[in-house]
Design a protein around this motif. Sequence first.
Motif, PDB file in Angstrom:
ATOM      1  N   GLU A 322       0.816  -1.211   0.000  1.00 42.89           N
ATOM      2  CA  GLU A 322       0.000   0.000   0.000  1.00 42.89           C
ATOM      3  C   GLU A 322       0.852   1.263   0.000  1.00 42.89           C
ATOM      4  O   GLU A 322       1.959   1.278   0.534  1.00 42.89           O
ATOM      5  CB  GLU A 322      -0.972  -0.038   1.180  1.00 42.89           C
ATOM      6  CG  GLU A 322      -2.061  -1.064   0.917  1.00 42.89           C
ATOM      7  CD  GLU A 322      -3.022  -1.257   2.068  1.00 42.89           C
ATOM      8  OE1 GLU A 322      -4.222  -1.008   1.871  1.00 42.89           O
ATOM      9  OE2 GLU A 322      -2.564  -1.645   3.155  1.00 42.89           O
ATOM     10  N   ARG A 323       0.308   2.306  -0.600  1.00 41.69           N
ATOM     11  CA  ARG A 323       1.046   3.548  -0.821  1.00 41.69           C
ATOM     12  C   ARG A 323       0.652   4.620   0.198  1.00 41.69           C
ATOM     13  O   ARG A 323      -0.428   4.561   0.780  1.00 41.69           O
ATOM     14  CB  ARG A 323       0.714   4.083  -2.208  1.00 41.69           C
ATOM     15  CG  ARG A 323       1.163   3.170  -3.336  1.00 41.69           C
ATOM     16  CD  ARG A 323       0.623   3.700  -4.661  1.00 41.69           C
ATOM     17  NE  ARG A 323       1.482   3.323  -5.782  1.00 41.69           N
ATOM     18  CZ  ARG A 323       1.413   3.882  -6.985  1.00 41.69           C
ATOM     19  NH1 ARG A 323       0.532   4.822  -7.241  1.00 41.69           N
ATOM     20  NH2 ARG A 323       2.231   3.487  -7.944  1.00 41.69           N
ATOM     21  N   THR A 324       1.498   5.632   0.301  1.00 39.03           N
ATOM     22  CA  THR A 324       1.223   6.763   1.185  1.00 39.03           C
ATOM     23  C   THR A 324       0.121   7.644   0.609  1.00 39.03           C
ATOM     24  O   THR A 324      -0.726   8.180   1.319  1.00 39.03           O
ATOM     25  CB  THR A 324       2.493   7.635   1.324  1.00 39.03           C
ATOM     26  OG1 THR A 324       3.586   6.768   1.570  1.00 39.03           O
ATOM     27  CG2 THR A 324       2.354   8.639   2.433  1.00 39.03           C
ATOM     28  N   HIS A 325       0.174   7.848  -0.695  1.00 42.31           N
ATOM     29  CA  HIS A 325      -0.866   8.593  -1.395  1.00 42.31           C
ATOM     30  C   HIS A 325      -1.281   7.763  -2.609  1.00 42.31           C
ATOM     31  O   HIS A 325      -0.577   6.820  -2.977  1.00 42.31           O
ATOM     32  CB  HIS A 325      -0.336   9.957  -1.861  1.00 42.31           C
ATOM     33  CG  HIS A 325      -0.045  10.906  -0.731  1.00 42.31           C
ATOM     34  ND1 HIS A 325      -1.045  11.469   0.031  1.00 42.31           N
ATOM     35  CD2 HIS A 325       1.125  11.383  -0.240  1.00 42.31           C
ATOM     36  CE1 HIS A 325      -0.504  12.256   0.950  1.00 42.31           C
ATOM     37  NE2 HIS A 325       0.815  12.219   0.817  1.00 42.31           N
ATOM     38  N   ALA A 326      -2.382   8.123  -3.236  1.00 37.33           N
ATOM     39  CA  ALA A 326      -2.828   7.354  -4.397  1.00 37.33           C
ATOM     40  C   ALA A 326      -1.723   7.268  -5.453  1.00 37.33           C
ATOM     41  O   ALA A 326      -1.517   6.241  -6.082  1.00 37.33           O
ATOM     42  CB  ALA A 326      -4.088   7.997  -4.987  1.00 37.33           C
ATOM     43  N   TRP A 327      -0.993   8.375  -5.610  1.00 39.81           N
ATOM     44  CA  TRP A 327       0.029   8.450  -6.670  1.00 39.81           C
ATOM     45  C   TRP A 327       1.380   7.933  -6.214  1.00 39.81           C
ATOM     46  O   TRP A 327       2.324   7.901  -6.991  1.00 39.81           O
ATOM     47  CB  TRP A 327       0.172   9.904  -7.134  1.00 39.81           C
ATOM     48  CG  TRP A 327       0.380  10.856  -5.985  1.00 39.81           C
ATOM     49  CD1 TRP A 327       1.560  11.154  -5.364  1.00 39.81           C
ATOM     50  CD2 TRP A 327      -0.630  11.606  -5.297  1.00 39.81           C
ATOM     51  NE1 TRP A 327       1.346  12.044  -4.330  1.00 39.81           N
ATOM     52  CE2 TRP A 327       0.008  12.335  -4.268  1.00 39.81           C
ATOM     53  CE3 TRP A 327      -2.025  11.737  -5.450  1.00 39.81           C
ATOM     54  CZ2 TRP A 327      -0.685  13.179  -3.388  1.00 39.81           C
ATOM     55  CZ3 TRP A 327      -2.710  12.575  -4.574  1.00 39.81           C
ATOM     56  CH2 TRP A 327      -2.044  13.283  -3.562  1.00 39.81           C
ATOM     57  N   GLY A 328       1.538   7.571  -4.971  1.00 40.77           N
ATOM     58  CA  GLY A 328       2.823   7.079  -4.466  1.00 40.77           C
ATOM     59  C   GLY A 328       3.291   7.910  -3.298  1.00 40.77           C
ATOM     60  O   GLY A 328       2.494   8.332  -2.458  1.00 40.77           O
ATOM     61  N   ASP A 329       4.584   8.194  -3.255  1.00 38.40           N
ATOM     62  CA  ASP A 329       5.146   8.878  -2.091  1.00 38.40           C
ATOM     63  C   ASP A 329       5.242  10.392  -2.248  1.00 38.40           C
ATOM     64  O   ASP A 329       5.514  11.099  -1.289  1.00 38.40           O
ATOM     65  CB  ASP A 329       6.565   8.354  -1.805  1.00 38.40           C
ATOM     66  CG  ASP A 329       6.540   6.903  -1.373  1.00 38.40           C
ATOM     67  OD1 ASP A 329       5.518   6.503  -0.770  1.00 38.40           O
ATOM     68  OD2 ASP A 329       7.507   6.179  -1.663  1.00 38.40           O
TER      69      ASP A 329
END
Length: 438
Positions: A322-329
Amino acid sequence: MPLDRSAVLAWYRRNRARSRALFDLLAEDAYYSRPIALRHPIVFYEGHLPAFSFNTLVKKALGGRSIDEPLERLFARGIDPHERTDGSGGSGASTGWPSREVVHAFADEADRRVIDALERDDLDRPGDPLLDRAEAVSAILEHEAMHQETLLYMWHRLPFEWKHAQASYRPLTSGALPRQDWIEIPPGCATLGVSRHAIPFGWDNEFSACVADVGAFRIQRHNVTNAQYLEFVDAGGYANREWWATDDWEWVQREGASHPQFWERRDGRWQWRAMFELIDLPLAWPVYVSHAEASAYARWVGARLPAEAEFQRAAFGSRDGERTHAWGDGEPDVTRGVFDFSSWDPEPAGAHPKGASAWGAEDLVGNGWEWTSTVFAPFPGFRAMPSYPEYSADFFDGEHFVMKGASPATARELLRPTFRNWFRPRYPYVYATFRCVR
Ligand SMILES: [Fe+2]
């Protein structure tokens, strides 16, 4: 992590400046009006924001003395009443509310006392119910940021002549229609909530963490646009009981609903009520609708709304965890989506491909909250937070649905995967859109 006093002070001042700018958009005539029947008149909110900060941090957490007890009580609670108390909608009754001068004097003193506390007091006290990890400080900061969005919902309903746009305002355009399609999401896990010590602050309804198994599903790449929703309206969607849940159909009948609240019919054409102007229906924008309307549309296309766990998986899941934000970090910025007050109104769906999730779904965070089919309820291990015990607990009544993501008026500080928003299913004023799953 030690409390960063200068960051906290800067955020408090940024919040206060933004709130002032929002009140400054309005003509004096608007001050005692009540643009949404279920909410308080505008005067209440100008007192409520500093009162909540003062009551929560200075009085409750730090044991400070009062400024003015009757005003502190008057401005204490900002949640909408459950039911319409009368049919008057925008009536401007000022009876019983203090003058603006009185509100400003109270707000100035509350600010002075809050800033003094933020500069000097011992705000982070391990084991203290209100100040463990400086909970009361984070609560007042996020509280004001959240209210700025609800203020904008209200401003949206006011007559245009009561609002003046800033000089930087540019007239709106619809933009290009995105190509809608369905994205396959493979089966996997989605984390709901977070454990208390994993993040510096979260609201009580974000705790604790639990993991959901999510089966394979398909989700729409983009939000349902006004163009797509118009097909439902044109097909007689509001006149056909078949698409509506029983209570929602009663609402359609009772209110005579025939289109989204943000749409207006003028001279035989559909228009969109933006913050400062009425424009031709922007076909490429996400449609803003209630949960009832979103659910009816989904049924009409043979689909349904995503469950909260499906939203989490579509937004934050990936093949590598799982990511920190939808788009990644990467940090939230204007290239990733429409949030943090970057716009008064939505933008075309699909205008921020850099904000796409690992699976390619766009605008999951920003450009409008997204309705889920999940009834708002606590996660296992829920404990009401001492600094604001009624924040969530009063709404675990089976009558509110979870919304996820963010709108143009959601502050960047609130863009964490576990942040949850909730509303009644037939409340039509929020900046909320949806997409379907199958
Ligand atoms: Fe509030």
